[in-house]
Design an enzyme around this catalytic site. Structure first.
Site, PDB file in Angstrom:
ATOM      1  N   HIS A   1      39.482  15.436  10.287  1.00  0.00           N
ATOM      2  CA  HIS A   1      40.409  15.866  11.362  1.00  0.00           C
ATOM      3  C   HIS A   1      39.679  16.187  12.683  1.00  0.00           C
ATOM      4  O   HIS A   1      40.087  17.077  13.431  1.00  0.00           O
ATOM      5  CB  HIS A   1      41.234  17.067  10.879  1.00  0.00           C
ATOM      6  CG  HIS A   1      40.425  18.283  10.532  1.00  0.00           C
ATOM      7  ND1 HIS A   1      40.828  19.197   9.589  1.00  0.00           N
ATOM      8  CD2 HIS A   1      39.244  18.736  11.005  1.00  0.00           C
ATOM      9  CE1 HIS A   1      39.923  20.158   9.520  1.00  0.00           C
ATOM     10  NE2 HIS A   1      38.961  19.899  10.364  1.00  0.00           N
TER      11      HIS A   1
ATOM     12  N   HIS B   1      29.602  17.721   7.538  1.00  0.00           N
ATOM     13  CA  HIS B   1      29.295  18.021   8.935  1.00  0.00           C
ATOM     14  C   HIS B   1      28.858  19.467   9.109  1.00  0.00           C
ATOM     15  O   HIS B   1      29.260  20.349   8.350  1.00  0.00           O
ATOM     16  CB  HIS B   1      30.432  17.675   9.896  1.00  0.00           C
ATOM     17  CG  HIS B   1      31.752  18.375   9.732  1.00  0.00           C
ATOM     18  ND1 HIS B   1      32.501  18.360   8.586  1.00  0.00           N
ATOM     19  CD2 HIS B   1      32.499  19.092  10.623  1.00  0.00           C
ATOM     20  CE1 HIS B   1      33.644  19.012   8.772  1.00  0.00           C
ATOM     21  NE2 HIS B   1      33.660  19.490  10.000  1.00  0.00           N
TER      22      HIS B   1
ATOM     23  N   HIS C   1      41.292  26.595  12.844  1.00  0.00           N
ATOM     24  CA  HIS C   1      39.931  26.847  13.329  1.00  0.00           C
ATOM     25  C   HIS C   1      39.957  27.973  14.355  1.00  0.00           C
ATOM     26  O   HIS C   1      39.664  27.764  15.526  1.00  0.00           O
ATOM     27  CB  HIS C   1      39.339  25.593  13.956  1.00  0.00           C
ATOM     28  CG  HIS C   1      39.297  24.408  13.038  1.00  0.00           C
ATOM     29  ND1 HIS C   1      40.400  23.674  12.702  1.00  0.00           N
ATOM     30  CD2 HIS C   1      38.260  23.825  12.389  1.00  0.00           C
ATOM     31  CE1 HIS C   1      40.051  22.690  11.885  1.00  0.00           C
ATOM     32  NE2 HIS C   1      38.762  22.757  11.684  1.00  0.00           N
TER      33      HIS C   1
ATOM     34  N   GLU D   1      35.230  21.950   4.025  1.00  0.00           N
ATOM     35  CA  GLU D   1      36.614  21.496   4.259  1.00  0.00           C
ATOM     36  C   GLU D   1      37.067  20.517   3.173  1.00  0.00           C
ATOM     37  O   GLU D   1      38.264  20.328   2.960  1.00  0.00           O
ATOM     38  CB  GLU D   1      36.733  20.848   5.640  1.00  0.00           C
ATOM     39  CG  GLU D   1      36.606  21.861   6.776  1.00  0.00           C
ATOM     40  CD  GLU D   1      36.698  21.238   8.165  1.00  0.00           C
ATOM     41  OE1 GLU D   1      36.854  21.994   9.126  1.00  0.00           O
ATOM     42  OE2 GLU D   1      36.593  19.994   8.310  1.00  0.00           O
TER      43      GLU D   1
END
Ligand code: DHB
Ligand code: FE
Length: 280
Positions: A12, A193, A59, A240
């Site tokens: 995303h 990431h 977030h 995530e």
């Protein structure tokens, strides 16, 4: 009866949203990323759900440090795209399916998931970028969306195993909703990431590829990947991926993998994407 017909997982990355909003999808850098989503954009035309249960993480857009729910269900009638620093994304308002959301909330609590209900919130790139990747740029989203927010930003985050059980509970909840509804579950975020610190920019393609290899038909061992392993192997934000496990568990035992895609680079993230149809 309602049924979960399919599941989608996708990264995303916010820069993907910016590329779409600013007409940059054909740029040399972005074109190979968007090619990976051509399949789902066609597929979804024949497989438009009535409702998407969209498993994502906020977030620090709506959920700051003052309130940190582990699992939270969006319970407002509608959700605006959040302003993440550059104004609200020019995408449609997200409309909830409140009857199904209420049923899921009740069933989850019966199933021992004491879910938080959020009566007002904006939704950030974790939710809107997947919608854009799958549905493009319509005037209105073609289905209702129930946001399911998972805490992956503040310790203690839930384990993969716990997420798996939440997916199973979601499946049971949807199955017992009396109205005839075609429901999809989407899991967003990942793959590897890390956005800050000395390891910023970390990508672990070997880990990611194995995750995709196992997720459809041998997801057992993925359930038991610990939070420390996610951190070590996939960087601080790789956790995530636990949201992909919720999607996978919600589909039940049998799935048919219709599509898979993996691409580096895309901003700071290894972009992964799968489309599964439920077969059980
Ligand atoms: C990036 C990826 C994310 O998942 C996120 O939430 C923010 C930024 C990135 O790669 O830039
Ligand atoms: Fe993220």
């Amino acid at each position: 009866m309602a049924r979960i017909s399919a599941g989608i997982a996708t990264s995303h990355v916010p820069a993907i949203g910016a590329a779409i909003d600013n007409g940059r999808t054909r740029d040399e850098y972005w074109a190979p990323v968007f090619e990976g989503y051509e399949f789902v954009k066609e597929w979804v035309k024949d497989n438009t759900p009535d409702v998407v249960i969209l498993v994502y993480n906020d977030h620090a857009s709506a959920l700051m440090l003052d309130i940190v729910p582990t699992f939270a269900l969006g319970f407002a009638e509608e959700f605006l795209p959040a302003d993440e620093g550059w104004g609200r994304r020019p995408v449609p308002t997200v409309h909830n399916h409140l009857e199904l959301a209420a049923h899921i909330a009740e069933q989850l609590v019966i199933d021992e998931f004491d879910i938080t209900l959020i009566n007002e919130m904006d939704v950030d790139h974790g939710l809107t970028v997947p919608l854009s990747l799958v549905f493009g740029q319509p005037e209105e989203w073609p289905c209702k969306v129930i946001p399911l927010a998972v805490n992956v930003t503040q310790f203690p985050t839930p384990s993969g195993e716990r997420c798996w059980k939440l997916g199973e509970a979601l499946r049971n909840a949807v199955k017992t909703f009396p109205e005839d509804l075609n429901v999809q579950v989407w899991g967003t975020g990942g793959m590897s990431h890390q956005l800050q610190g000395t390891r910023a920019g970390l990508i672990n393609a070997e880990f990611d590829q194995r995750f995709i290899d196992l997720l459809a038909h041998e997801p057992e061992e993925l359930k038991y990947i610990t939070r420390i392993e996610y951190l070590r192997e996939t960087g601080t934000e790789g956790i995530e991926l636990i949201m992909w496990l919720i999607m996978r568990a919600a589909l039940g035992y049998g799935v048919e993998e219709k599509h898979r895609f993996y691409r580096v680079p895309a901003s700071n993230t290894a972009v992964g994407h799968v489309v599964y149809e439920a077969r059980s």
